[in-house]
Design a protein around this motif. Structure first.
Motif, PDB file in Angstrom:
ATOM      1  N   VAL A  86       8.344  -4.359  10.635  1.00  0.00           N
ATOM      2  CA  VAL A  86       9.475  -3.945  11.465  1.00  0.00           C
ATOM      3  C   VAL A  86      10.385  -2.991  10.702  1.00  0.00           C
ATOM      4  O   VAL A  86      10.782  -1.936  11.218  1.00  0.00           O
ATOM      5  CB  VAL A  86      10.263  -5.176  11.958  1.00  0.00           C
ATOM      6  CG1 VAL A  86      11.568  -4.744  12.620  1.00  0.00           C
ATOM      7  CG2 VAL A  86       9.415  -5.985  12.938  1.00  0.00           C
ATOM      8  N   ALA A  87      10.743  -3.341   9.468  1.00  0.00           N
ATOM      9  CA  ALA A  87      11.640  -2.486   8.687  1.00  0.00           C
ATOM     10  C   ALA A  87      11.041  -1.101   8.475  1.00  0.00           C
ATOM     11  O   ALA A  87      11.722  -0.082   8.637  1.00  0.00           O
ATOM     12  CB  ALA A  87      11.965  -3.143   7.350  1.00  0.00           C
ATOM     13  N   SER A  88       9.768  -1.042   8.118  1.00  0.00           N
ATOM     14  CA  SER A  88       9.108   0.245   7.906  1.00  0.00           C
ATOM     15  C   SER A  88       9.017   1.039   9.208  1.00  0.00           C
ATOM     16  O   SER A  88       9.250   2.254   9.227  1.00  0.00           O
ATOM     17  CB  SER A  88       7.703   0.037   7.335  1.00  0.00           C
ATOM     18  OG  SER A  88       7.757  -0.501   6.031  1.00  0.00           O
ATOM     19  N   SER A  89       8.690   0.359  10.291  1.00  0.00           N
ATOM     20  CA  SER A  89       8.543   1.038  11.579  1.00  0.00           C
ATOM     21  C   SER A  89       9.877   1.621  12.051  1.00  0.00           C
ATOM     22  O   SER A  89       9.928   2.748  12.557  1.00  0.00           O
ATOM     23  CB  SER A  89       7.997   0.071  12.631  1.00  0.00           C
ATOM     24  OG  SER A  89       6.729  -0.427  12.260  1.00  0.00           O
ATOM     25  N   GLY A 118       9.015  14.212   7.671  1.00  0.00           N
ATOM     26  CA  GLY A 118       7.928  13.422   7.098  1.00  0.00           C
ATOM     27  C   GLY A 118       6.587  14.112   7.246  1.00  0.00           C
ATOM     28  O   GLY A 118       6.224  14.545   8.350  1.00  0.00           O
ATOM     29  N   ASP A 119       5.853  14.212   6.137  1.00  0.00           N
ATOM     30  CA  ASP A 119       4.552  14.881   6.142  1.00  0.00           C
ATOM     31  C   ASP A 119       3.429  13.961   5.691  1.00  0.00           C
ATOM     32  O   ASP A 119       2.268  14.216   5.995  1.00  0.00           O
ATOM     33  CB  ASP A 119       4.615  16.117   5.242  1.00  0.00           C
ATOM     34  CG  ASP A 119       5.717  17.067   5.696  1.00  0.00           C
ATOM     35  OD1 ASP A 119       5.542  17.706   6.744  1.00  0.00           O
ATOM     36  OD2 ASP A 119       6.761  17.142   5.019  1.00  0.00           O
ATOM     37  N   THR A 120       3.749  12.931   4.936  1.00  0.00           N
ATOM     38  CA  THR A 120       2.811  11.859   4.614  1.00  0.00           C
ATOM     39  C   THR A 120       3.593  10.549   4.683  1.00  0.00           C
ATOM     40  O   THR A 120       4.807  10.537   4.464  1.00  0.00           O
ATOM     41  CB  THR A 120       2.190  11.989   3.207  1.00  0.00           C
ATOM     42  OG1 THR A 120       3.131  11.568   2.221  1.00  0.00           O
ATOM     43  CG2 THR A 120       1.753  13.401   2.919  1.00  0.00           C
ATOM     44  N   ILE A 121       2.903   9.458   5.006  1.00  0.00           N
ATOM     45  CA  ILE A 121       3.587   8.159   5.071  1.00  0.00           C
ATOM     46  C   ILE A 121       2.728   7.088   4.416  1.00  0.00           C
ATOM     47  O   ILE A 121       1.502   7.174   4.395  1.00  0.00           O
ATOM     48  CB  ILE A 121       3.924   7.738   6.513  1.00  0.00           C
ATOM     49  CG1 ILE A 121       2.653   7.447   7.332  1.00  0.00           C
ATOM     50  CG2 ILE A 121       4.780   8.785   7.206  1.00  0.00           C
ATOM     51  CD1 ILE A 121       2.940   6.816   8.685  1.00  0.00           C
ATOM     52  N   ARG A 122       3.430   6.088   3.880  1.00  0.00           N
ATOM     53  CA  ARG A 122       2.769   4.895   3.384  1.00  0.00           C
ATOM     54  C   ARG A 122       3.626   3.685   3.758  1.00  0.00           C
ATOM     55  O   ARG A 122       4.850   3.721   3.615  1.00  0.00           O
ATOM     56  CB  ARG A 122       2.580   4.942   1.869  1.00  0.00           C
ATOM     57  CG  ARG A 122       1.746   3.729   1.379  1.00  0.00           C
ATOM     58  CD  ARG A 122       2.226   3.170   0.087  1.00  0.00           C
ATOM     59  NE  ARG A 122       1.631   1.856  -0.158  1.00  0.00           N
ATOM     60  CZ  ARG A 122       1.909   1.119  -1.207  1.00  0.00           C
ATOM     61  NH1 ARG A 122       2.764   1.554  -2.122  1.00  0.00           N
ATOM     62  NH2 ARG A 122       1.377  -0.084  -1.337  1.00  0.00           N
ATOM     63  N   ILE A 123       2.992   2.629   4.228  1.00  0.00           N
ATOM     64  CA  ILE A 123       3.688   1.400   4.592  1.00  0.00           C
ATOM     65  C   ILE A 123       3.489   0.399   3.460  1.00  0.00           C
ATOM     66  O   ILE A 123       2.395  -0.134   3.269  1.00  0.00           O
ATOM     67  CB  ILE A 123       3.161   0.827   5.920  1.00  0.00           C
ATOM     68  CG1 ILE A 123       3.136   1.910   6.991  1.00  0.00           C
ATOM     69  CG2 ILE A 123       4.017  -0.358   6.350  1.00  0.00           C
ATOM     70  CD1 ILE A 123       4.473   2.569   7.248  1.00  0.00           C
ATOM     71  N   SER A 124       4.550   0.146   2.706  1.00  0.00           N
ATOM     72  CA  SER A 124       4.457  -0.679   1.497  1.00  0.00           C
ATOM     73  C   SER A 124       4.601  -2.158   1.834  1.00  0.00           C
ATOM     74  O   SER A 124       5.641  -2.771   1.579  1.00  0.00           O
ATOM     75  CB  SER A 124       5.536  -0.256   0.489  1.00  0.00           C
ATOM     76  OG  SER A 124       5.394   1.094   0.143  1.00  0.00           O
ATOM     77  N   LEU A 125       3.562  -2.719   2.415  1.00  0.00           N
ATOM     78  CA  LEU A 125       3.587  -4.131   2.784  1.00  0.00           C
ATOM     79  C   LEU A 125       3.154  -5.010   1.619  1.00  0.00           C
ATOM     80  O   LEU A 125       2.238  -4.664   0.875  1.00  0.00           O
ATOM     81  CB  LEU A 125       2.653  -4.384   3.964  1.00  0.00           C
ATOM     82  CG  LEU A 125       2.982  -3.679   5.276  1.00  0.00           C
ATOM     83  CD1 LEU A 125       1.931  -4.021   6.322  1.00  0.00           C
ATOM     84  CD2 LEU A 125       4.373  -4.072   5.771  1.00  0.00           C
ATOM     85  N   THR A 126       3.817  -6.137   1.480  1.00  0.00           N
ATOM     86  CA  THR A 126       3.389  -7.147   0.518  1.00  0.00           C
ATOM     87  C   THR A 126       2.356  -8.034   1.217  1.00  0.00           C
ATOM     88  O   THR A 126       2.691  -8.717   2.187  1.00  0.00           O
ATOM     89  CB  THR A 126       4.577  -8.017   0.067  1.00  0.00           C
ATOM     90  OG1 THR A 126       5.597  -7.177  -0.472  1.00  0.00           O
ATOM     91  CG2 THR A 126       4.130  -9.026  -0.969  1.00  0.00           C
TER      92      THR A 126
END
Length: 442
Positions: free
Chosen positions: A243-246, A258-266
């Protein structure tokens, strides 16, 4: 996919076959959490991430053992025809590792350098310069990635001192945000001064707060032309991290940033690392920026849908589509644009099913035990019995080959399924529907 988002234009950086920035699609990145010195485990995870949709993978290069295995990892991936670019993540000793292991420096497609962690005092500039010089030597692009958990303390002290002299000083949070931006821009300028072309630089300025991330990137986007890598660092576990990343990335992407993205999930303990690639794809697809897999439209359920059957079918279909899409895309261009509806009752089921390419409206609680199927807006047949799920999957498979591949045998197979009148597959009261091109005709 058409969208109304006007993207910020930037310089374009080439990373092997991948383009970042300019008019290129937003790139999905992921990062391994294996010990890079364990080449077998790292190769397996990179392959899993690539299969899940990652288009670029970052690996940790933190010691001699890891650096010594990078070229081996690259070679093994090439042997398996996995040509995904690898990004080396360097911090405290990156200058030494890149200098010592030239095969590592060559095998990587891009370097990620955190200027806050490359050294202290006079050594900081010397070691940063050394890494940039190696990038120039091997013609590699660099992401200069600042992070507020490791911001250059000398820069922060300097900016705090300057801020204290103002008649109306900024808050500590405002100075922190500005320090991140200045760090990214000053180090990019220093890299260009050393000889790295501006079209080989990507910037990032990661924080763990949604509002801070939006504020930092909104300013950074206005003050440079470099492509930007987005990510909420230390986003967290499960729904919190998603949710926070989204929310954070959704706001920025909607603004064209934004041109590249990464979702830093634990991940959960022993959890699946590939989820971060899947979530990144879903964010981009939800915003209409890219399409990766066919979209499944499924109702949330209510008192009318006391059975869990429609939930199970929706889950099965979504998994099936995600698994099949990489195979389909090789021969059925455009299949990722397909919409499939799996609805749970008669209230919205027929309407949503008509709007989808192919949809099924399952019976709700107390409704007649039959499930009409709509193909390109036309009610084509009705499924009954215990084999509804498998029959619908067969219909989807035949529909894909017919609509997106022009497969004559698939059309005949689909027509044969619709002619079947054994009482298990369909209702005999419905007219036969035949395909003509991409349309369904009575």
């Amino acid at each position: 996919m058409n969208n109304i988002i006007d993207r910020r234009m930037s310089k374009q950086v080439q990373v092997d076959k991948i383009r970042i920035g300019g008019d290129a699609p937003i790139v999905v990145q992921a990062m391994t959490n294996t010990d890079t010195a364990d080449a077998d485990a790292t190769v397996r995870q990179i392959m899993d991430l690539a299969s899940a949709g990652a288009e670029m993978v970052r690996i940790t290069v933190n010691n001699d053992e890891a650096a010594a295995k990078v070229a081996i990892i690259r070679d093994r991936l090439d042997q398996k025809n996995i040509d995904i670019p690898l990004v080396g993540d360097f911090h405290f000793n990156g200058h030494r590792l890149l200098s010592t292991y030239s095969d590592c420096a060559q095998a990587l497609s891009k370097y990620r350098i955190n200027p806050g962690n490359v050294g202290k005092g006079a050594k900081r500039d010397e070691q940063f310069c050394r890494m940039i010089e190696i990038a120039c030597k091997f013609n590699k692009p660099v992401r200069i990635g600042v992070n507020w958990g490791s911001l250059d303390p000398a820069l922060m002290a300097r900016m705090m001192d300057e801020n204290a002299k103002f008649p109306q000083p900024k808050t500590a949070a405002e100075v922190m945000r500005e320090s991140l931006i200045v760090s990214a821009l000053e180090n990019a300028a220093r890299a260009v001064e050393i000889g790295l072309p501006a079209n080989k630089i990507v910037l990032s300025a990661k924080v763990s707060s949604v509002q801070d991330l939006i504020a930092v990137y909104s300013q950074l986007a206005q003050r440079c032309e470099y492509p930007l890598h987005l990510g909420l660092t230390e986003a967290g576990m499960g729904s919190k991290g998603i949710v926070a990343s989204s929310v954070a990335l959704g706001v920025l992407l909607q603004q064209g940033i934004g041109d590249t993205i990464r979702i830093s999930l634990t991940p959960e303990p022993n959890g699946d690392r590939t989820k971060e690639a899947v979530v990144a794809q879903q964010i981009l697809q939800s915003l209409g920026l890219r399409t990766f897999t066919p979209t499944v439209i499924a109702c949330p359920g209510c008192g009318r849908t006391t059975s869990t059957f429609f939930q199970e079918l929706a889950s099965q279909i979504e998994t099936y589509l995600r698994t099949q899409t990489p195979v389909w895309r090789r021969t059925f261009p455009g299949v990722e644009e397909m919409h499939v509806a799996v609805m749970g009752c008669v209230v919205n089921g027929p309407g949503e099913s008509k709007l989808a390419n192919i949809g099924i409206s399952l019976p709700g609680s107390g409704e007649h035990p039959s499930a009409p199927v709509y193909i390109d807006g036309v009610r084509a047949l009705t499924l009954k019995g215990d084999s509804i799920a498998e029959s619908f999957k067969q219909l989807v498979d035949a529909y894909v080959a017919s609509k997106y591949g022009g497969d004559v045998s698939a059309k005949l197979r689909l027509e044969g399924m619709m002619k079947k009148t054994d009482g298990e597959m369909l209702s005999t009261s419905l007219p036969v529907v035949r395909f003509s091109g991409s349309q369904v005709q009575r």
